[in-house]
Design a protein around this motif. Structure first.
Motif, PDB file in Angstrom:
ATOM      1  N   UNK A  28       0.842  -1.208   0.000  1.00  0.00           N
ATOM      2  CA  UNK A  28       0.000   0.000   0.000  1.00  0.00           C
ATOM      3  C   UNK A  28       0.876   1.257   0.000  1.00  0.00           C
ATOM      4  N   UNK A  29       1.915   1.258   0.860  1.00  0.00           N
ATOM      5  CA  UNK A  29       2.817   2.414   0.920  1.00  0.00           C
ATOM      6  C   UNK A  29       3.466   2.655  -0.439  1.00  0.00           C
ATOM      7  N   UNK A  30       3.924   1.564  -1.084  1.00  0.00           N
ATOM      8  CA  UNK A  30       4.588   1.703  -2.372  1.00  0.00           C
ATOM      9  C   UNK A  30       3.643   2.288  -3.416  1.00  0.00           C
ATOM     10  N   UNK A  31       2.376   1.840  -3.407  1.00  0.00           N
ATOM     11  CA  UNK A  31       1.405   2.354  -4.375  1.00  0.00           C
ATOM     12  C   UNK A  31       1.096   3.835  -4.103  1.00  0.00           C
ATOM     13  N   UNK A  32       0.977   4.170  -2.830  1.00  0.00           N
ATOM     14  CA  UNK A  32       0.717   5.577  -2.486  1.00  0.00           C
ATOM     15  C   UNK A  32       1.906   6.439  -2.892  1.00  0.00           C
ATOM     16  N   UNK A  33       3.115   5.944  -2.594  1.00  0.00           N
ATOM     17  CA  UNK A  33       4.323   6.711  -2.916  1.00  0.00           C
ATOM     18  C   UNK A  33       4.465   6.925  -4.415  1.00  0.00           C
ATOM     19  N   UNK A  34       4.075   5.905  -5.214  1.00  0.00           N
ATOM     20  CA  UNK A  34       4.164   6.047  -6.660  1.00  0.00           C
ATOM     21  C   UNK A  34       3.099   6.987  -7.215  1.00  0.00           C
ATOM     22  N   UNK A  35       2.025   7.181  -6.460  1.00  0.00           N
ATOM     23  CA  UNK A  35       0.924   8.017  -6.945  1.00  0.00           C
ATOM     24  C   UNK A  35       1.160   9.511  -6.708  1.00  0.00           C
ATOM     25  N   UNK A  36       1.996   9.845  -5.748  1.00  0.00           N
ATOM     26  CA  UNK A  36       2.204  11.263  -5.431  1.00  0.00           C
ATOM     27  C   UNK A  36       3.208  11.872  -6.406  1.00  0.00           C
ATOM     28  N   UNK A  37       3.107  13.173  -6.680  1.00  0.00           N
ATOM     29  CA  UNK A  37       4.029  13.812  -7.634  1.00  0.00           C
ATOM     30  C   UNK A  37       5.419  14.061  -7.060  1.00  0.00           C
ATOM     31  N   UNK A  38       5.545  14.052  -5.743  1.00  0.00           N
ATOM     32  CA  UNK A  38       6.844  14.311  -5.130  1.00  0.00           C
ATOM     33  C   UNK A  38       7.718  13.071  -5.158  1.00  0.00           C
ATOM     34  N   UNK A  39       9.013  13.267  -4.986  1.00  0.00           N
ATOM     35  CA  UNK A  39       9.986  12.163  -4.990  1.00  0.00           C
ATOM     36  C   UNK A  39      10.213  11.685  -3.561  1.00  0.00           C
ATOM     37  N   UNK A  40      10.014  10.405  -3.321  1.00  0.00           N
ATOM     38  CA  UNK A  40      10.194   9.803  -2.005  1.00  0.00           C
ATOM     39  C   UNK A  40      11.315   8.777  -2.105  1.00  0.00           C
ATOM     40  N   UNK A  41      12.179   8.759  -1.109  1.00  0.00           N
ATOM     41  CA  UNK A  41      13.354   7.887  -1.185  1.00  0.00           C
ATOM     42  C   UNK A  41      13.811   7.478   0.205  1.00  0.00           C
ATOM     43  N   UNK A  42      14.555   6.371   0.222  1.00  0.00           N
ATOM     44  CA  UNK A  42      15.294   5.956   1.413  1.00  0.00           C
ATOM     45  C   UNK A  42      16.732   5.742   0.959  1.00  0.00           C
ATOM     46  N   UNK A  43      17.679   6.349   1.677  1.00  0.00           N
ATOM     47  CA  UNK A  43      19.095   6.285   1.290  1.00  0.00           C
ATOM     48  C   UNK A  43      19.919   5.659   2.405  1.00  0.00           C
ATOM     49  N   UNK A  44      20.768   4.705   2.031  1.00  0.00           N
ATOM     50  CA  UNK A  44      21.782   4.176   2.940  1.00  0.00           C
ATOM     51  C   UNK A  44      22.969   5.135   2.850  1.00  0.00           C
ATOM     52  N   UNK A  45      23.157   5.978   3.869  1.00  0.00           N
ATOM     53  CA  UNK A  45      24.164   7.032   3.797  1.00  0.00           C
ATOM     54  C   UNK A  45      25.573   6.521   4.084  1.00  0.00           C
ATOM     55  N   UNK A  46      25.685   5.309   4.591  1.00  0.00           N
ATOM     56  CA  UNK A  46      27.013   4.751   4.808  1.00  0.00           C
ATOM     57  C   UNK A  46      27.554   4.109   3.537  1.00  0.00           C
ATOM     58  N   UNK A  47      26.685   3.444   2.781  1.00  0.00           N
ATOM     59  CA  UNK A  47      27.105   2.857   1.508  1.00  0.00           C
ATOM     60  C   UNK A  47      26.816   3.788   0.322  1.00  0.00           C
ATOM     61  N   UNK A  48      26.138   4.892   0.590  1.00  0.00           N
ATOM     62  CA  UNK A  48      25.739   5.880  -0.413  1.00  0.00           C
ATOM     63  C   UNK A  48      25.046   5.207  -1.593  1.00  0.00           C
ATOM     64  N   UNK A  49      23.872   4.632  -1.278  1.00  0.00           N
ATOM     65  CA  UNK A  49      23.047   4.057  -2.330  1.00  0.00           C
ATOM     66  C   UNK A  49      21.584   4.199  -1.942  1.00  0.00           C
ATOM     67  N   UNK A  50      20.768   4.401  -2.949  1.00  0.00           N
ATOM     68  CA  UNK A  50      19.332   4.495  -2.728  1.00  0.00           C
ATOM     69  C   UNK A  50      18.775   3.077  -2.575  1.00  0.00           C
ATOM     70  N   UNK A  51      18.101   2.819  -1.469  1.00  0.00           N
ATOM     71  CA  UNK A  51      17.516   1.490  -1.279  1.00  0.00           C
ATOM     72  C   UNK A  51      16.014   1.503  -1.505  1.00  0.00           C
ATOM     73  N   UNK A  52      15.443   2.677  -1.659  1.00  0.00           N
ATOM     74  CA  UNK A  52      14.050   2.780  -2.101  1.00  0.00           C
ATOM     75  C   UNK A  52      13.872   4.094  -2.849  1.00  0.00           C
ATOM     76  N   UNK A  53      13.213   4.036  -4.013  1.00  0.00           N
ATOM     77  CA  UNK A  53      12.853   5.229  -4.786  1.00  0.00           C
ATOM     78  C   UNK A  53      11.477   5.006  -5.376  1.00  0.00           C
ATOM     79  N   UNK A  54      10.688   6.094  -5.448  1.00  0.00           N
ATOM     80  CA  UNK A  54       9.333   5.944  -5.997  1.00  0.00           C
ATOM     81  C   UNK A  54       9.302   6.297  -7.478  1.00  0.00           C
TER      82      UNK A  54
END
Length: 372
Positions: A28-54
């Motif tokens: 449900x969260x993923x579908x909601x995140x994909x529906x919004x116009x804004x960019x939502x993300x989760x970043x692993x700041x130690x490995x510097x990689x995006x682990x979730x992007x909408x």
């Protein structure tokens, strides 16, 4: 762990979380995140990689979740504008000092898959820490604020263009005023020389040789008329240029007062713009008048120096000093105020430094194109 109604659950001190429900919530969260116009993300700041992007991020950069995650650090290096990368990576250091509920904000530029630059405003919070308490993951939401930034840039550009047009108009008016003033000075000088001077000379011829006192007075008057005429229209300025005209001005103004002087004159061109030469000459003339009348100085330094597209002008004396508040006095300092107004219209800078009994330094810098 045990089975209950054929569903797996995780025991927790405060609650029981159904795994099926958790997976459903993630969908449900993923579908909601994909529906919004804004960019939502989760970043692993130690490995510097995006682990979730909408989906908004995928659409902007033309990459899917797996591609972005596999790029790791290269995703940031590829998408963040080169001019903002140092600022972006330094901003991550702030995360070390955030509390879990603190919100960090950042504005920077990114480059999309077509090479177009976008302005991004992001807000992010700590999502997870490692065993040492250091930031591990952040979650954030970004907005593409390019339309607002471009609108503000267009607004500022219009303001700048209006200011430039007003400055050009002021300069044209100023040039017309200077030309009118110089023309009026020439007319007065010609009348003094051709009419008053000639009348005085004729009167002197009419006097007998025995009337020495009257002849001396007339000779003095003739000399004064010539001096005033030359003050109004310095021939050397138009014929020989600013340097020679200033040398003559300093000699005529200061030698009779037993004031020593030094003139330093360094410009790149043979002659400056005519209007600029007139302006600088009149400024130095006014400053010297003030020195002779009020300063009780014994030495004066005048500097004219060109550096790149700026003309630096300074006049220094060792006199009594000047009350700088005179510029705000509505009843005094008309000559100085006239200088200040001229400099400002030319988009230049005017400064006075003065100490009681230790002299006065007047500094000016004038754009060489200011009097075009």
């Amino acid at each position: 762990m045990h089975k209950e109604n054929d569903l797996q659950v995780i025991e927790s001190p405060s609650s029981k979380i159904l795994i099926e429900d958790f997976e459903l919530d993630a969908v449900i969260f993923s579908k909601i995140a994909d529906a919004v116009p804004d960019m939502i993300y989760v970043t692993d700041v130690q490995q510097m990689r995006k682990i979730y992007t909408n989906a908004a991020i995928h659409n902007l950069f033309g990459l899917n979740q797996q591609q972005i995650e596999e790029l790791g650090l290269r995703f940031f290096e590829r998408t963040i504008h080169p001019a903002d990368q140092e600022m972006y990576f330094k901003s991550l250091d702030r995360l070390k000092y955030l509390n879990d509920n603190d919100l960090d904000e950042l504005t920077y530029r990114v480059i999309d898959l077509h090479g177009k630059t976008h302005w991004i405003a992001t807000r992010r919070k700590l999502l997870k820490r490692d065993v040492f308490g250091l930031p591990l993951q952040i979650i954030g939401i970004s907005q593409n604020i390019t339309p607002q930034v471009e609108l503000e840039q267009d607004k500022q550009r219009l303001i700048d263009e209006k200011a430039k047009a007003e400055l050009v108009q002021q300069q044209l008016i100023f040039k017309a005023i200077i030309d009118a003033q110089e023309e009026e000075r020439r007319n007065i000088a010609e009348n003094l020389h051709n009419e008053i001077g000639q009348l005085l000379f004729a009167a002197q011829l009419k006097l007998g040789n025995e009337d020495t006192e009257s002849r001396a007075l007339l000779q003095k008057a003739i000399k004064k008329v010539r001096e005033v005429s030359f003050e109004l229209t310095p021939v050397l300025l138009s014929d020989m240029g600013l340097e020679e005209a200033l040398k003559d001005l300093l000699e005529r103004k200061l030698d009779p007062q037993h004031i020593s002087f030094n003139l330093s004159f360094t410009i790149n061109e043979f002659r400056l713009n005519r209007n600029l030469e007139v302006i600088v000459y009149r400024i130095i003339q006014e400053l010297l008048n003030n020195t002779v009348k009020h300063a009780k100085a014994t030495h004066v330094n005048v500097l004219i120096m060109q550096k790149d597209d700026q003309l630096y002008v300074s006049k220094t004396d060792n006199g009594l000093g000047m009350d700088k508040n005179i510029l705000s006095d509505t009843k005094k300092g008309f000559g100085l105020k006239s200088i200040v107004n001229r400099i400002r219209i030319l988009n230049g800078v005017f400064e006075i430094f003065s100490t009681p009994n230790k002299g006065t330094k007047v500094l000016m810098n004038i754009p060489l194109n200011g009097a075009e």
